[in-house]
Scaffold this motif. Structure first.
Motif, mmCIF file in Angstrom:
data_model
loop_
_atom_site.group_PDB
_atom_site.id
_atom_site.type_symbol
_atom_site.label_atom_id
_atom_site.label_comp_id
_atom_site.label_asym_id
_atom_site.label_seq_id
_atom_site.Cartn_x
_atom_site.Cartn_y
_atom_site.Cartn_z
ATOM 1 N N ALA A 479 33.251 20.713 49.140
ATOM 2 C CA ALA A 479 33.881 21.816 48.419
ATOM 3 C C ALA A 479 32.917 22.993 48.400
ATOM 4 N N PRO A 481 32.029 27.104 47.981
ATOM 5 C CA PRO A 481 32.497 27.979 46.898
ATOM 6 C C PRO A 481 33.855 28.621 47.173
ATOM 7 N N PHE A 482 34.187 28.859 48.419
ATOM 8 C CA PHE A 482 35.414 29.603 48.703
ATOM 9 C C PHE A 482 36.439 28.778 49.448
ATOM 10 N N LEU A 484 37.471 24.364 50.826
ATOM 11 C CA LEU A 484 36.942 23.133 51.401
ATOM 12 C C LEU A 484 36.515 23.363 52.843
ATOM 13 N N PRO A 614 27.160 23.622 49.747
ATOM 14 C CA PRO A 614 27.736 24.560 48.774
ATOM 15 C C PRO A 614 26.663 25.387 48.051
ATOM 16 N N VAL A 615 25.540 24.742 47.704
ATOM 17 C CA VAL A 615 24.465 25.473 47.033
ATOM 18 C C VAL A 615 23.904 26.549 47.976
ATOM 19 N N ALA A 618 26.459 29.460 48.342
ATOM 20 C CA ALA A 618 26.478 30.351 47.172
ATOM 21 C C ALA A 618 25.226 31.222 47.154
#
Lengths: 628, 628
Positions: A479, A481-482, A484, A614-615, A618
């Motif tokens: 998942a 941030p914007f 999947l 994801p980290v 972002a």
């Protein structure tokens, strides 16, 4: 392969004819037939709903196929034939007559009859004779018109739902115009063993449909209708399925029947080329396993590593590479290209073009580049002409599905004895009179990470699997941030060449304020903390990672305080699984979408840091916003 | 509601606080919190991965929430706590301490602990005391810090996988800081009966998560992680779930936890507004069923039909309506709008604007338009200002998610006694001195068909369900020539207003050479053959349907030869199910994407001709290409 490119000079897969079901591709029937012909298929299966929506008569459609050089190998499907209700069975025979009429017009001699899903289907456990009698009646009716019935067990058939149940029914019905249609999906999705197929008389195998699929846990009907893939794109062992079918003596076409939501809306020519590649690769793999009929099957090259990665120059790329400890070791004789090296890592920086920063090409070390290029061409991956100056290295440039170039080349060795392939690629570069940089501990290229165009993800997996002989070594979904993201890792058996492909699970709309289609080169090192510290000291812009991430990491992995402090300082992302650890430090974006990563693997960890993506994503967005 | 529109003046749903889990919407934590606040939520659940990727400390994030007027109602999840391995349990408690630290910073007093999926999870069937002891230990540790544990059974938990199993564990652990988190998805997806929840002491219900879902046959984990929906968008009976929870005395927030692939990549403000609407509508429906706490709950209006449909004028629209037998009965006093009527069908043609032909507005007959508009505003569907001249009818215009306008109005009656709502809408039109057309048998508007923007499909279902009180009366999915299409039909209980919504299953890419986003108005008639014949004779361009379709139809339905001949002549599409028949004749496209359909229903058929949509779509494309 780019849209609309027509593969030429690609011989068929051994002696087998190749066929494409019209359900596999997008468009109206006209689009689908044109796509099958353009891709070089020998024949088609026509799916009834495609015919119903076409304004041409069956005869006109048949003539169109012949004009395109396509045989109509199958018309399908004729559903729900048998019935415990005699009146219903009589009505079903009238439907069959209408279908036979269409086939006569088309010039198709075989129709697919799938096992009934209707509540009135005949249960052979209750009345095997009735089912046999009804199938016999149907076959006799077809036979009168010179047609054949290929009976197939749907995996969700009401009573007949395995291939051996369909074979029992065909045997019991005992009519020369009645045989089996085998569909790899229905057989393998049920977990049936395909080996006993070798004992079916070859003359009773009327048709063969091939499809692959990812392992998904959902009902088999939805799986089949939405998520089939071309052979080599999923997880089924299709050579192990095809081998017994060929051993039984099946001599009909290898046909693809693939229902896939993405393919149904993609450019049909492109999909058809992808489809044909899948069959050629499957025939080759089956032959190499000793069971096939492909006399020119050739194994994929045994890759010796990534020769180089060529990048288009982002605004800071040269400076960052020097700060990372790379030496500039050459400039191209005729092009605006510089060569940088450190350890086994070679990066070319191409200053032509827009300069927004991207991966332009990946070059792999092949022991015999010419043979590899010929094999690629056979796999519908034909080299494109390259502009080379006199005496420059000649090596195959093959466009990958995402538009990056794939080079098959050699870093060392002589020119070929007959000068057919010229010298190795470094010959094209003139040395520069610069002191070598001391380096920061980078030892090579770990992998390249490429975001794929939405419609090209499964195609890209097959392309690299077939052309380079890479194997899938990991699937994932995360998942971001914007939205999947789906990911798939490929590597050669010796882990010398790795690729990490990603794609949005859903094509992105207007709300996507992040970094579009990121790409990166992961540089291997043995001590990522030391390499990153040296890089940082030299001014490489390292990506800051939130303290919350490291707090959580410390709690999860029970790390010593000193390690955590170093991680915070350098922005280390740390993933661990049962096989080892994956530590990475990323740079800021160098241009629009390109970054570099410093990567340290321990044990036999085969991942690519996806749990931390994801980290990272972002952080890249935040950094971009902060830099304006 | 258009992107970025802020609903104002929308009171909360009764006395309940409304909360949104950050997993529900797209973006980084910053985007998500801003969206929740903009939509008017009272609080949020913070999902740990969103926090880990944020550069702010937990305290800074907590302060940001408070600045936005949001409480942090839950931090989640803390996974896999219990363990048969004492060392592992000790390590898990250290993880819990780190989580408690984060919560202290955030100012969150409740953490979600979900049942373990780990191989070392404690099986209460084997050792209920151990599970109780470990949960008690955890709760005591939280209690020391003034925190609470809300324990939830995941539907795929290793041992604890039903809500009553989680309640058994909570009861056995017996600690004041330990209670239940109930998630409607986990309860309803397992088919558990929610009624006994009413007997749980209200003080032990620490948290409530709400989610809906379509009925899908797939493994429950994938279903949960990808396909949850906001209440009212799926098929779960959520009022029947919420009622016993409220009856038990639950007094915490109504919170949404919805994992949905589409929402994860859509504009977060828009999604958050949709989310809040779903909770208000759920609270209302629960209260109307006698169980809720919503003192201002109002039933949806009892609709008397479609008052009119307003179309922007395509190139041929006026001529075609006259040829269809419509009479021009009026022109607008101040706007470039003409009124056409036949039977109960009223169409307005608006000549302002681009004139490419589209559905501009749907007007429904409400017995009390003012009350309906107030209710809509409460459901985050606020009317927008309309330009009206002096003395003109005033009625609410509410933008639907696809951008069409929804009017709530009256066709007859007087102006309100206090002149608050002015006269009925026909008052705005001046009669024209034209002889009425004889008509062709059109009796009214059967339904309107609208292609929805990709991100707005589920939102549109809820919007019309909540604001108009329409019910879902049919779901479908069909393979259109250029990709799969999902469809959903809505109708009021008396079948006076019908809508057919469709959307591409995958957002379309470059390969889409068809008619983008088709829209149509289906006109009801009692004898579609007679009406279509008259229309054709008057020069209405009817869509030609392939002979292959009618050949197949004749074989399937065993139709008389004369009927088939008439079908061929007029281009009839005929769908049949157990409830009756649906016959339609479509016009060619009248402009870019609009067409009209003549529709005859028999029996209680509730369909919209979807099985025939692929044939119709291929024909529209073909006709467009032929016309150049």
């Amino acid at each position: 392969m780019p849209t609309g490119t027509v593969p030429t000079g690609t011989p068929a897969a051994g002696t087998a004819r190749l066929s494409l079901a019209t359900v596999c591709v997008s468009g109206t029937l006209e689009d689908k037939l044109a796509a099958a012909a353009t891709a070089g298929f020998d024949g088609v299966e026509i799916f009834a709903p495609d015919l119903l929506a076409d304004p041409g008569s069956p005869a006109a459609i048949g003539a169109r196929c012949r004009d395109l050089g396509l045989s109509v190998d199958l018309y399908q499907p004729l559903r729900d034939i048998d019935s415990t209700d005699p009146d219903r069975f009589a009505a079903n025979l009238r439907r069959a007559d209408a279908t036979f009429e269409v086939m006569a017009g088309l010039g198709a001699d075989t129709v697919l009859v799938c096992s009934s899903v209707s509540p009135d289907a005949v249960d052979p456990a209750a009345d095997a004779d009735l089912l046999a009698a009804q199938l016999h009646t149907l076959a006799a009716r077809a036979h009168e018109r010179g047609l054949r019935i290929a009976y197939e067990a749907l995996a969700w058939g009401r009573h007949v739902d395995t291939w051996d149940a369909s074979w029992d029914a065909v045997r019991a019905a005992d009519h020369p115009a009645l045989g089996l249609c085998l569909d790899s999906f229905h057989v393998l999705a049920r977990g049936s063993d395909p080996a006993p197929i070798a004992e079916v008389p070859g003359g009773k195998l009327f048709f063969l449909q091939l499809a692959d699929a990812r392992e998904l846990s959902m009902d088999v009907l939805s799986w089949s209708r939405h998520h089939r893939l071309f052979p080599g794109q999923g997880g089924f062992d299709l050579p192990a399925f095809l081998a017994p079918v060929l051993a039984a003596g099946y001599a009909g076409p290898l046909s693809l029947e693939v229902f896939n939501d993405v393919f149904r809306q993609s450019d049909p020519v492109r999909t058809a080329v992808d489809a044909r590649r899948s069959l050629i690769a499957l025939a080759e793999a089956t032959a190499l396993a000793g069971a096939g009929t492909d006399p020119v099957a050739t194994a994929a090259p045994s890759l010796d590593g990534t020769a180089f990665v060529e990048l288009t120059a982002g605004p800071e790329l040269g400076r960052v590479l020097r700060a990372l400890g790379f030496s500039r070791t050459g400039v191209h004789r005729t092009k605006q290209v510089e060569r940088f090296e450190q350890g086994g890592a070679r990066l070319l920086v191409n200053a032509a073009g827009t300069g927004s920063g991207a991966v332009a090409a990946i070059a792999v070390e092949s022991p015999d580049p010419d043979a590899s290029a010929r094999r690629a061409a056979r796999l519908c991956a034909s080299p494109v002409p390259r502009a080379t100056g006199p005496g420059e290295a000649e090596f195959a440039e093959i466009p990958a599905p995402d538009g990056t170039a794939l080079f098959l080349c050699r870093t060392s060795g002589d020119a070929g004895p007959d000068a057919t392939h010229g010298p190795p690629w470094p010959h094209d570069f003139v040395g520069v009179d610069e002191a070598p940089a001391p380096g920061t501990g980078i030892t090579g290229i770990d992998h390249v990470g490429l975001t794929q165009p939405y419609d090209a993800f499964d195609e890209a997996v097959l392309f690299h699997r077939a052309v380079l002989g890479l194997d899938p070594v990991g699937d994932g979904e995360y998942a971001a941030p914007f939205g999947l993201v789906r990911s798939r890792a490929l590597a050669d058996p010796r882990r010398r060449v790795r690729l990490a492909l990603t794609v949005s699970v859903l094509r992105r709309g207007d709300w996507s304020p992040a970094v579009a289609d990121p790409q990166y080169v992961a540089l291997a090192c043995d001590d990522v903390l030391a390499t990153a510290a040296a890089a940082r000291a030299a001014g490489v812009p390292l990506l800051a990672v939130p303290a919350n991430y490291h707090d959580d990491l410390a709690a999860r992995l029970d790390l010593p305080a000193g390690t955590v402090a170093a991680y915070r300082e350098l922005g280390v992302l740390h993933d661990r699984d049962a096989h080892g650890d994956y530590l990475q430090v990323c740079t800021e974006l160098l241009g629009g979408r390109l970054f570099l990563a410093l990567v340290q693997r321990t044990g036999t960890h085969d991942g690519h840091g996806w749990p931390d993506a994801p980290v990272r994503m972002a952080a890249h967005r935040r950094s971009r916003l902060a830099r304006g």
